[in-house]
Scaffold this active site. Structure first.
Site, PDB file in Angstrom:
ATOM      1  N   HIS A 107       0.846  -1.194   0.000  1.00 40.91           N
ATOM      2  CA  HIS A 107       0.000   0.000   0.000  1.00 40.91           C
ATOM      3  C   HIS A 107       0.877   1.238   0.000  1.00 40.91           C
ATOM      4  O   HIS A 107       2.107   1.147  -0.112  1.00 40.91           O
ATOM      5  CB  HIS A 107      -0.986  -0.033   1.165  1.00 40.91           C
ATOM      6  CG  HIS A 107      -0.344  -0.093   2.533  1.00 40.91           C
ATOM      7  ND1 HIS A 107       0.463   0.903   3.022  1.00 40.91           N
ATOM      8  CD2 HIS A 107      -0.395  -1.043   3.501  1.00 40.91           C
ATOM      9  CE1 HIS A 107       0.883   0.601   4.233  1.00 40.91           C
ATOM     10  NE2 HIS A 107       0.377  -0.600   4.550  1.00 40.91           N
ATOM     11  N   HIS A 130       4.205   1.314   2.309  1.00 40.91           N
ATOM     12  CA  HIS A 130       5.370   0.598   1.762  1.00 40.91           C
ATOM     13  C   HIS A 130       5.905   1.322   0.540  1.00 40.91           C
ATOM     14  O   HIS A 130       7.114   1.361   0.311  1.00 40.91           O
ATOM     15  CB  HIS A 130       4.996  -0.815   1.309  1.00 40.91           C
ATOM     16  CG  HIS A 130       4.200  -1.588   2.302  1.00 40.91           C
ATOM     17  ND1 HIS A 130       2.938  -2.047   2.039  1.00 40.91           N
ATOM     18  CD2 HIS A 130       4.493  -1.965   3.560  1.00 40.91           C
ATOM     19  CE1 HIS A 130       2.489  -2.684   3.096  1.00 40.91           C
ATOM     20  NE2 HIS A 130       3.397  -2.635   4.032  1.00 40.91           N
ATOM     21  N   CYS A 162       1.079  -9.759  21.703  1.00 39.79           N
ATOM     22  CA  CYS A 162       0.222  -9.317  20.601  1.00 39.79           C
ATOM     23  C   CYS A 162       0.668 -10.000  19.320  1.00 39.79           C
ATOM     24  O   CYS A 162       1.825  -9.865  18.906  1.00 39.79           O
ATOM     25  CB  CYS A 162       0.284  -7.792  20.426  1.00 39.79           C
ATOM     26  SG  CYS A 162      -0.586  -7.249  18.929  1.00 39.79           S
ATOM     27  N   CYS A 193       1.857  -7.538  16.606  1.00 37.56           N
ATOM     28  CA  CYS A 193       3.220  -7.002  16.774  1.00 37.56           C
ATOM     29  C   CYS A 193       4.271  -8.107  16.754  1.00 37.56           C
ATOM     30  O   CYS A 193       5.459  -7.818  16.657  1.00 37.56           O
ATOM     31  CB  CYS A 193       3.383  -6.268  18.098  1.00 37.56           C
ATOM     32  SG  CYS A 193       2.320  -4.844  18.300  1.00 37.56           S
ATOM     33  N   CYS A 221      -3.827  -3.555  22.347  1.00 36.44           N
ATOM     34  CA  CYS A 221      -2.592  -3.112  21.707  1.00 36.44           C
ATOM     35  C   CYS A 221      -2.891  -1.813  20.961  1.00 36.44           C
ATOM     36  O   CYS A 221      -3.841  -1.739  20.192  1.00 36.44           O
ATOM     37  CB  CYS A 221      -2.100  -4.183  20.737  1.00 36.44           C
ATOM     38  SG  CYS A 221      -0.852  -3.554  19.611  1.00 36.44           S
ATOM     39  N   HIS A 231      -2.653  -2.268  17.055  1.00 32.06           N
ATOM     40  CA  HIS A 231      -3.540  -3.205  16.364  1.00 32.06           C
ATOM     41  C   HIS A 231      -4.965  -3.207  16.887  1.00 32.06           C
ATOM     42  O   HIS A 231      -5.827  -3.886  16.340  1.00 32.06           O
ATOM     43  CB  HIS A 231      -2.935  -4.611  16.388  1.00 32.06           C
ATOM     44  CG  HIS A 231      -1.649  -4.674  15.612  1.00 32.06           C
ATOM     45  ND1 HIS A 231      -0.421  -4.477  16.193  1.00 32.06           N
ATOM     46  CD2 HIS A 231      -1.434  -4.842  14.297  1.00 32.06           C
ATOM     47  CE1 HIS A 231       0.513  -4.538  15.272  1.00 32.06           C
ATOM     48  NE2 HIS A 231      -0.073  -4.753  14.112  1.00 32.06           N
ATOM     49  N   LYS A 237      -3.253   5.639  11.033  1.00 33.72           N
ATOM     50  CA  LYS A 237      -2.147   5.127  10.251  1.00 33.72           C
ATOM     51  C   LYS A 237      -2.722   4.135   9.246  1.00 33.72           C
ATOM     52  O   LYS A 237      -3.610   3.374   9.567  1.00 33.72           O
ATOM     53  CB  LYS A 237      -1.159   4.427  11.171  1.00 33.72           C
ATOM     54  CG  LYS A 237       0.033   3.880  10.429  1.00 33.72           C
ATOM     55  CD  LYS A 237       0.807   2.925  11.312  1.00 33.72           C
ATOM     56  CE  LYS A 237       1.655   2.029  10.438  1.00 33.72           C
ATOM     57  NZ  LYS A 237       2.003   0.780  11.058  1.00 33.72           N
ATOM     58  N   LYS A 286      -1.799  -2.553   7.083  1.00 35.64           N
ATOM     59  CA  LYS A 286      -2.488  -3.714   6.535  1.00 35.64           C
ATOM     60  C   LYS A 286      -3.467  -4.274   7.551  1.00 35.64           C
ATOM     61  O   LYS A 286      -4.548  -4.701   7.220  1.00 35.64           O
ATOM     62  CB  LYS A 286      -1.445  -4.768   6.165  1.00 35.64           C
ATOM     63  CG  LYS A 286      -0.667  -4.369   4.951  1.00 35.64           C
ATOM     64  CD  LYS A 286       0.441  -5.344   4.656  1.00 35.64           C
ATOM     65  CE  LYS A 286       1.559  -5.211   5.651  1.00 35.64           C
ATOM     66  NZ  LYS A 286       2.818  -5.795   5.154  1.00 35.64           N
TER      67      LYS A 286
HETATM   68  O1  ME8 Z   1       7.252  -4.005  10.236  1.00 34.18           O
HETATM   69  N1  ME8 Z   1       3.102   5.258   6.572  1.00 34.18           N
HETATM   70  O2  ME8 Z   1       6.805  -4.944   8.178  1.00 34.18           O
HETATM   71  P1  ME8 Z   1       5.537  -4.142   7.684  1.00 34.18           P
HETATM   72  C1  ME8 Z   1       4.391   5.183   6.238  1.00 34.18           C
HETATM   73  N2  ME8 Z   1       8.396  -6.952   8.706  1.00 34.18           N
HETATM   74  N3  ME8 Z   1       5.057   4.029   6.112  1.00 34.18           N
HETATM   75  C2  ME8 Z   1       4.397   2.894   6.331  1.00 34.18           C
HETATM   76  C3  ME8 Z   1       3.026   2.896   6.697  1.00 34.18           C
HETATM   77  C4  ME8 Z   1       2.379   4.155   6.805  1.00 34.18           C
HETATM   78  N4  ME8 Z   1       1.104   4.283   7.092  1.00 34.18           N
HETATM   79  N5  ME8 Z   1       2.634   1.621   6.852  1.00 34.18           N
HETATM   80  C5  ME8 Z   1       3.721   0.837   6.583  1.00 34.18           C
HETATM   81  C6  ME8 Z   1       7.451  -4.850   9.376  1.00 34.18           C
HETATM   82  N6  ME8 Z   1       4.781   1.602   6.253  1.00 34.18           N
HETATM   83  C7  ME8 Z   1       8.594  -5.828   9.545  1.00 34.18           C
HETATM   84  C8  ME8 Z   1       9.884  -5.110   9.225  1.00 34.18           C
HETATM   85  S1  ME8 Z   1      12.522  -5.024   8.951  1.00 34.18           S
HETATM   86  C9  ME8 Z   1      13.814  -5.923   9.486  1.00 34.18           C
HETATM   87  C10 ME8 Z   1      11.114  -5.932   9.398  1.00 34.18           C
HETATM   88  C11 ME8 Z   1       6.115   1.119   5.859  1.00 34.18           C
HETATM   89  O3  ME8 Z   1       5.047  -4.859   6.477  1.00 34.18           O
HETATM   90  C12 ME8 Z   1       7.191   1.683   6.755  1.00 34.18           C
HETATM   91  O4  ME8 Z   1       8.419   1.551   6.113  1.00 34.18           O
HETATM   92  O5  ME8 Z   1       4.589  -3.909   8.796  1.00 34.18           O
HETATM   93  C13 ME8 Z   1       7.112   0.744   7.933  1.00 34.18           C
HETATM   94  O6  ME8 Z   1       8.243   0.825   8.768  1.00 34.18           O
HETATM   95  C14 ME8 Z   1       6.990  -0.575   7.222  1.00 34.18           C
HETATM   96  O7  ME8 Z   1       6.165  -0.280   6.072  1.00 34.18           O
HETATM   97  C15 ME8 Z   1       6.378  -1.685   8.051  1.00 34.18           C
HETATM   98  O8  ME8 Z   1       6.134  -2.768   7.190  1.00 34.18           O
END
Ligand code: ME8
Length: 518
Positions: free
Chosen positions: A18, A21, A126, A129, A143, A146, A297, A300
């Site tokens: 989305h 990312h 959680c 998380c 949480c 979430h 925020k 997903k």
């Molecule tokens: O946390 N605004 O993965 P994730 C801005 N797998 N950036 C956002 C966002 C938002 N609303 N939502 C997501 C994880 N992001 C772990 C990471 S790393 C070793 C492991 C982006 O799929 C942002 O970069 O939940 C955030 O830090 C990341 O997606 C979280 O992705």
């Protein structure tokens, strides 16, 4: 010279890409393109995070096996980035054999050192998380992130004795104030360390009896590795650790890019893990804010998504990229609205940039036979435009390196503005109708063509397709392969008179909101 490596978080495969990312990935792509153009040995790493309860749960909900499910969603991430022209060098998956090998290598190393211990633990966990929560993580028993109730759990598990490294981490934060940036996030990590914030030793395992979707601990076959410990190591594995000869050189220039949701694992867990493994710390942790939608925020788990593929279809991906980079002050939150996107595209891209390109090239066709004209003597106005190009190039370089991408974009926008104003002042469409002013018209168009070349180069990391089209219309299609930033953008006169130009269609047509969102 040390290399430059830029990383994005590896995204969970529990749903599809989305806007959040996309933002992180576009920032990383822009930086990778900029540093490549600056002549630096550049490596851009992204990928997917595939182990753990959350993924196993999502797979179950879909009636799939975790691996089949992970294959499917990981492929969606990869093909989305490919379709959007993201220039990553490696797409790592935590199920890749070299990643699993690197994780086991580090686990063995830290275990041998005596920094991993077996203990009983009880707490509130959680699933969203993937960790036990502290009081601060919760509100009204739920949480915070979430909005769901955590589960009470007791387990015997392996713990990384992370607290041993807190003093050293505190010293690093003092010694190197720019290490975690912008400063507000450095301050947050300092506060986490000072107040404790539930920071203790880190549970790094799960019993296989409960979860077998993970990397087996090399010293106990009844356990798999806890997701954060597994996931963070992708940054080393992706650069070739431990076996590739050049991993250390790449690692020496590593810049991590994350949003503030994962500040703690990256600002605390990861440096402690690196210290325990006697690996030098990353160069910077760069932290951005959230894209919000209706004041929440976009995540997903909450299920409200803005798809980059839909944005591409409606507006073109360059336009969406431009908006993301320009409308979020790096480090702060931003609210997404399609209205703001449309306004930004029309003002900056259709009116400002698009107009400059079409006016310059149309008049070059009309008044100079479609070739860059030979200039006459230049005046103060021409000198001011030339200076503005050099300033924009220098400022963009500074801002990119300081991780102020919105300011880097602004620097180019100001140059486009200044050139449009210059064109209005000289008004070659009027001058061309008057006897004896032919030379002035040629000088004006020559000046605009030179600036447009600089603008095309400066925009290449930001909106790569449009930038390459601008340069192509100026007869400079091969330039991108060899050009160096910032120097070549400031090199006045590099576009030689007589070079054929083409008019082309409107680069960024004006856009409107689709009806259903109005
Ligand atoms: O946390 N605004 O993965 P994730 C801005 N797998 N950036 C956002 C966002 C938002 N609303 N939502 C997501 C994880 N992001 C772990 C990471 S790393 C070793 C492991 C982006 O799929 C942002 O970069 O939940 C955030 O830090 C990341 O997606 C979280 O992705």
């Amino acid at each position: 010279m040390s290399g430059y490596a830029i990383t994005t978080p590896i995204y969970y495969v529990n749903a599809e890409p989305h806007i959040g990312h996309t933002y992180t990935t576009v920032v990383a792509d822009t930086l990778a393109r900029y540093h490549r153009m600056a002549g630096e040995e550049t490596f851009f790493l992204t990928g997917t995070d595939e182990h753990g309860d959350k993924i196993a749960e999502a797979a179950r909900a879909q009636g799939s096996e975790p691996k089949a499910f992970a294959n499917q969603i990981s492929a969606v991430f990869r093909s989305t980035w490919e379709t959007l022209g993201i220039s990553f060098d490696r797409f790592i998956r935590t199920t890749d054999p070299d990643h699993m090998h690197a994780v086991q290598h580090i686990l063995r190393l830290i275990h041998d050192k005596g920094d991993i211990e077996f203990r009983e633990y009880q707490g509130l966990y959680c699933v969203g998380c993937e960790r036990f929560l502290t009081e601060r993580d919760m509100q009204d028993g739920l949480c915070r992130d979430h909005e769901r109730a955590p589960e009470e759990r007791t387990e015997s598990n392996y713990f990384f004795r992370m607290s041993r490294y807190f003093d050293a981490l505190g010293e690093k934060l003092e010694r190197d104030p720019d290490w975690i940036r912008p400063a507000r996030y450095r301050n947050e990590v300092i506060a986490m360390l000072r107040e404790g914030s539930g920071l203790e030793d880190l549970c790094i395992s799960r019993p296989k009896s409960r979860l077998d979707w993970g990397i087996e601990l090399p010293f106990d076959e009844n356990y798999v590795c806890y997701v954060w410990f597994d996931a963070l190591i992708n940054y080393l594995a992706g650069l070739g650790y431990p076996d590739a000869p050049d991993w250390e050189e790449r690692w020496s220039g590593v810049e991590h890019l994350v949003a503030k949701d994962i500040l703690k694992p990256h600002g605390v867990f990861w440096p402690c893990m690196l210290m325990a493994a006697d690996i030098p710390l990353y160069r910077h942790l760069n932290v951005h804010g959230y894209w919000n939608l209706d004041n929440r925020k976009i995540s997903k788990s909450l299920g409200n998504m803005v798809s980059p593929m839909v944005m591409r279809e409606r507006y073109g991906f360059d336009a969406f990229r431009y908006f993301l980079l320009r409308d979020m002050s790096f480090g702060l939150d931003s609210t997404f609205s399609e209205e703001a996107l449309v306004t930004r595209i029309n003002a900056d891209l259709a009116n400002n940039l698009g107009n400059l390109v079409s006016r310059t090239l149309n008049m070059t066709a009309r008044f100079s036979g479609g070739v860059v004209p030979e200039p006459g003597p230049t005046g103060e106005l021409e000198q001011a435009v030339q200076d503005a190009a050099a300033e924009a190039a220098a400022e963009m370089d500074r801002r990119m390196r300081a991780m102020e991408l919105h300011r880097a974009v602004e620097a180019v926008t100001r140059l486009i503005d200044a050139t449009n104003k210059y064109l209005d002042r000289r008004a070659p469409w009027k001058a061309a109708k008057e006897e004896g002013r032919e030379e002035e018209v040629r000088t004006t168009l020559y000046t605009c063509c030179q600036t447009l070349r600089a603008i095309g180069l400066l925009l290449a990391p930001i909106i790569p397709e449009a930038a390459s089209e601008i340069l192509k219309r100026l007869g400079q299609e091969d330039l991108l392969a060899t050009a160096r930033l910032p120097a070549d953008a400031a090199a006045w006169g590099a576009l030689t008179p007589g070079t054929p130009t083409t008019k082309g269609d409107s680069l960024f047509p004006r856009v409107e909101l689709p009806e259903e969102t109005e």
